[in-house]
Design a protein around this motif. Structure first.
Motif, short mmCIF file in Angstrom:
data_model
loop_
_atom_site.label_atom_id
_atom_site.label_comp_id
_atom_site.label_asym_id
_atom_site.label_seq_id
_atom_site.Cartn_x
_atom_site.Cartn_y
_atom_site.Cartn_z
N PRO A 332 -40.79 11.07 -13.18
CA PRO A 332 -41.26 10.11 -12.15
C PRO A 332 -42.77 10.08 -12.03
O PRO A 332 -43.35 9.01 -11.81
CB PRO A 332 -40.58 10.62 -10.88
N LEU A 333 -43.41 11.25 -12.14
CA LEU A 333 -44.87 11.27 -12.05
C LEU A 333 -45.50 10.52 -13.22
O LEU A 333 -46.48 9.78 -13.05
CB LEU A 333 -45.36 12.72 -12.03
N LEU A 334 -44.92 10.66 -14.41
CA LEU A 334 -45.42 9.93 -15.57
C LEU A 334 -45.21 8.43 -15.41
O LEU A 334 -46.08 7.63 -15.77
CB LEU A 334 -44.71 10.43 -16.83
N VAL A 335 -44.07 8.04 -14.86
CA VAL A 335 -43.81 6.61 -14.62
C VAL A 335 -44.83 6.04 -13.64
O VAL A 335 -45.37 4.94 -13.85
CB VAL A 335 -42.37 6.42 -14.09
N LEU A 336 -45.11 6.79 -12.57
CA LEU A 336 -46.10 6.33 -11.60
C LEU A 336 -47.47 6.20 -12.24
O LEU A 336 -48.18 5.19 -12.03
CB LEU A 336 -46.15 7.31 -10.42
N PHE A 337 -47.86 7.18 -13.05
CA PHE A 337 -49.16 7.10 -13.72
C PHE A 337 -49.20 5.92 -14.68
O PHE A 337 -50.22 5.22 -14.78
CB PHE A 337 -49.43 8.41 -14.47
N ALA A 338 -48.09 5.69 -15.40
CA ALA A 338 -48.05 4.57 -16.35
C ALA A 338 -48.18 3.24 -15.61
O ALA A 338 -48.88 2.33 -16.07
CB ALA A 338 -46.76 4.62 -17.16
N LEU A 339 -47.49 3.11 -14.47
CA LEU A 339 -47.58 1.87 -13.70
C LEU A 339 -49.01 1.62 -13.22
O LEU A 339 -49.52 0.50 -13.30
CB LEU A 339 -46.63 1.93 -12.50
N VAL A 340 -49.66 2.68 -12.73
CA VAL A 340 -51.04 2.53 -12.23
C VAL A 340 -51.99 2.20 -13.39
O VAL A 340 -52.83 1.30 -13.29
CB VAL A 340 -51.49 3.81 -11.51
N PHE A 341 -51.82 2.91 -14.51
CA PHE A 341 -52.74 2.73 -15.64
C PHE A 341 -52.61 1.34 -16.25
O PHE A 341 -53.60 0.61 -16.38
CB PHE A 341 -52.46 3.81 -16.69
N TRP A 342 -51.38 0.96 -16.63
CA TRP A 342 -51.20 -0.35 -17.27
C TRP A 342 -51.39 -1.49 -16.28
O TRP A 342 -51.83 -2.58 -16.67
CB TRP A 342 -49.82 -0.43 -17.92
N GLY A 343 -51.07 -1.27 -15.01
CA GLY A 343 -51.35 -2.30 -14.01
C GLY A 343 -52.84 -2.52 -13.83
O GLY A 343 -53.30 -3.65 -13.63
N GLY A 347 -52.87 -5.94 -15.26
CA GLY A 347 -52.34 -6.62 -14.10
C GLY A 347 -50.82 -6.48 -13.97
O GLY A 347 -50.23 -5.48 -14.36
N VAL A 348 -50.20 -7.54 -13.41
CA VAL A 348 -48.75 -7.50 -13.17
C VAL A 348 -47.97 -7.37 -14.47
O VAL A 348 -46.99 -6.63 -14.56
CB VAL A 348 -48.32 -8.77 -12.41
N TRP A 349 -48.41 -8.08 -15.51
CA TRP A 349 -47.71 -7.98 -16.79
C TRP A 349 -47.83 -6.58 -17.37
O TRP A 349 -46.91 -6.10 -18.05
CB TRP A 349 -48.27 -9.01 -17.77
N GLY A 350 -48.93 -5.90 -17.11
CA GLY A 350 -49.04 -4.52 -17.53
C GLY A 350 -48.05 -3.61 -16.83
O GLY A 350 -47.49 -2.69 -17.44
N MET A 351 -47.79 -3.86 -15.54
CA MET A 351 -46.80 -3.07 -14.82
C MET A 351 -45.40 -3.33 -15.36
O MET A 351 -44.56 -2.42 -15.43
CB MET A 351 -46.86 -3.39 -13.33
N VAL A 352 -45.12 -4.58 -15.75
CA VAL A 352 -43.81 -4.90 -16.31
C VAL A 352 -43.61 -4.18 -17.65
O VAL A 352 -42.52 -3.69 -17.96
CB VAL A 352 -43.66 -6.42 -16.48
N LEU A 353 -44.68 -4.09 -18.45
CA LEU A 353 -44.58 -3.49 -19.78
C LEU A 353 -44.82 -1.99 -19.77
O LEU A 353 -44.65 -1.34 -20.81
CB LEU A 353 -45.58 -4.16 -20.72
N ALA A 354 -45.22 -1.42 -18.63
CA ALA A 354 -45.64 -0.02 -18.60
C ALA A 354 -44.53 0.93 -19.01
O ALA A 354 -44.71 1.78 -19.90
CB ALA A 354 -46.15 0.33 -17.20
N VAL A 355 -43.37 0.82 -18.38
CA VAL A 355 -42.28 1.76 -18.67
C VAL A 355 -41.72 1.58 -20.08
O VAL A 355 -41.49 2.57 -20.78
CB VAL A 355 -41.18 1.64 -17.60
N PRO A 356 -41.49 0.34 -20.57
CA PRO A 356 -41.07 0.22 -21.98
C PRO A 356 -42.07 0.82 -22.96
O PRO A 356 -41.68 1.47 -23.93
CB PRO A 356 -40.93 -1.30 -22.17
N LEU A 357 -43.37 0.63 -22.72
CA LEU A 357 -44.37 1.22 -23.61
C LEU A 357 -44.31 2.75 -23.57
O LEU A 357 -44.38 3.42 -24.61
CB LEU A 357 -45.78 0.74 -23.21
N THR A 358 -44.16 3.31 -22.36
CA THR A 358 -44.07 4.76 -22.24
C THR A 358 -42.82 5.29 -22.90
O THR A 358 -42.84 6.35 -23.56
CB THR A 358 -44.10 5.15 -20.75
#
Length: 380
Positions: A332-343, A347-358
Motif C-alpha cells: 500500500p505504501l508503494l501504491v501511494l508513492f506511485a500515485l503521488v509520483f506519477w500524478g 497529472g490525472v492520466w499518470g494516476m490512472v497509469l501509476a499502478v499498472p506501471l508499478t
C-alpha cells in the motif's frame, strides 16, 4: 546491593518475533572499517544515484507529451494483441489484421470521445437546475438546524445563506477537464501509429534474440522475455476486463435508478478502477452526489450508494484477489508513492497509469534473479 550476575544474552521474546525465523549464528552488527577510497567511492555512487533519479524525473516530465501516448499505446498493444494473434492464426494477412485492430481502436476512441464530450456539455447546461436544487436542499438544512439550535440562541442566518451557493467554479473546472480530455484524444493518431508498429513487430524480438545471442543464452533470454510478456499481458487484460465489468454494472444500476449521465459515470468508473481505493471511492461518490441533488427523496441516493459500495467491495475484496496471482500484490505504501509520483509527473492520466506501471516493473523484477529481492520489497 550487588548487581545480578550476567548469565549471557537473554533469549528473544517469541511473541515479538512470531513467524520470523531466527538465525542461530551470531550476526556481526558493526560494519568493517572502510578505507578512505572505498568511502569516497560509495559517496560518489550514492550521489550519482540521486542525480540520476532527479534527471530521470525531469526527463519524464519534459517528455510527457511524447511518453504518455507511448505508454497508452503499449497498454493498448497488450490488450489488442490477442485479437491480432487470433486473426493471424486464422490465416488473415498481416495488413488486414492490423487494419481490423486499428479500426476497432479508432471506433472505441470516437465513441468514448463523443460520449464524454456530449455528457459534459449536457452536465454544464444542467448546472442551473442543479443549483436551484442545491439551494433548496441548503434551505431545508438551514431550517432544520435553526430548529435544533433555537434553544441555544445561535443565529445560523449570520453564518450560512442558501443563496450563497455558486456553481461557477464547478462549471470552469468541467470546462477545463473537457479541454484536457479533448487534448488527450487529439493524440489519438500518434497512439494508433505506435500501436500499429508495435503490433507489426509481434514475435520479432524472439527472432532477434536468437540471432544476437549464443544458443544457450538465447534460449534463456527468450524464455525470460516470453514469461514477462505473458504475465504482463495477463495482468493488463484481466485488470481491463474487471474494470469494464465494474463500469458496466455501475451503468446498469444507474440506469435502473434513472440517474443522469449514467454512461459517463460508467466510463469514469472504468478509468478510476485502475486507481486502487481512491479511484473506487471517487467513482462511488460522484454518482451518489448527483443522485442526491437529482432526486427529492434522499433515501433513493442512500440505496444507490449502498449498491455501488457493494459492487466495489465485491470487486476489490473477492473477485480481484481470486483472479490475480498472489505475487502481483503491491505494498500500500508503494501504491501511494506511485500515485503521488506519477500524478505529479503526468497529472490525472499518470494516476490512472501509476499502478499498472508499478505492477509491470514488479513482474519484470520477479523474473530477474538479481532483482528478485526488490520485487519482494515491493510486495504486500
Amino acid at each position: 546491593m550487588q548487581p545480578a550476575p550476567d548469565d549471557g544474552p537473554r533469549p528473544l521474546d517469541p511473541f515479538l518475533y512470531e513467524g520470523v525465523p531466527l538465525d542461530p549464528e551470531p550476526v556481526e552488527l558493526i560494519a568493517p572499517s572502510l578505507s578512505s577510497s572505498e568511502r569516497s567511492l560509495r559517496l560518489i555512487s550514492l550521489s550519482l544515484g540521486v542525480l540520476s533519479a532527479i534527471a530521470v524525473g525531469a526527463a519524464l516530465m519534459a517528455l510527457r507529451g511524447v511518453l504518455l501516448p507511448f505508454v497508452v499505446a503499449v497498454f493498448l498493444t497488450y490488450l489488442c494483441r490477442p485479437l491480432y494473434v487470433t486473426l493471424r492464426r486464422r490465416r488473415v494477412a498481416a495488413p488486414i489484421a492490423l487494419g481490423v485492430v486499428v479500426m476497432a481502436i479508432s471506433l472505441v476512441f470516437v465513441l468514448i470521445g463523443a460520449l464524454v464530450a456530449s455528457s459534459i456539455e449536457q452536465f454544464i447546461d444542467a448546472l442551473p437546475r442543479y443549483q436551484d436544487r442545491l439551494e433548496g436542499l441548503a434551505g431545508s438544512v438551514v431550517a432544520m438546524a435553526q430548529d435544533l439550535s433555537g434553544r441555544a440562541g445561535v443565529r445560523l442566518e449570520d453564518l450560512f445563506q442558501a443563496s450563497d451557493i455558486e456553481l461557477g467554479p464547478i462549471t470552469s473546472a468541467l470546462q477545463t477537464g473537457l479541454g484536457s480530455l479533448v487534448g488527450f484524444f487529439s493524440n489519438a493518431f500518434v497512439i494508433l501509429l505506435y500501436v500499429l508498429f508495435m503490433l507489426a513487430g509481434t514475435g520479432a524480438l524472439s527472432r532477434k534474440v536468437q540471432a544476437g545471442f549464443k544458443s544457450g543464452q538465447a534460449e534463456t533470454v527468450a524464455g525470460l522475455i516470453r514469461t514477462v510478456d505473458a504475465q504482463i499481458r495477463q495482468y493488463l487484460v484481466t485488470k481491463a476486463l474487471i474494470s469494464a465489468g465494474v463500469g458496466a454494472m455501475v451503468v446498469i444500476i444507474l440506469l435502473l435508478f434513472g440517474v443522469d449521465f449514467a454512461l459517463l459515470w460508467g466510463f469514469l468508473t472504468f478509468l478510476l478502477n485502475f486507481i486502487p481505493n481512491i479511484g473506487s471511492l471517487v467513482a462511488t461518490l460522484l454518482p451518489f452526489l448527483v443522485a442526491l441533488v437529482q432526486f427529492s427523496n434522499p433515501l433513493v441516493a442512500v440505496i444507490l450508494l449502498v449498491l455501488l459500495v457493494t459492487v466495489q467491495g465485491l470487486t476489490g475484496n473477492v473477485i480481484e484477489p481470486r483472479l490475480f496471482a498472489q505475487g502481483l500484490d503491491l505494498s500500500p505504501l508503494l501504491v501511494l508513492f506511485a500515485l503521488v509520483f506519477w500524478g505529479w509527473l503526468w497529472g490525472v492520466w499518470g494516476m490512472v497509469l501509476a499502478v499498472p506501471l508499478t505492477a509491470i516493473i514488479k513482474i519484470a523484477f520477479e523474473n530477474v534473479k538479481a532483482l528478485a529481492p526488490l520485487a519482494a520489497l515491493m510486495g504486500n
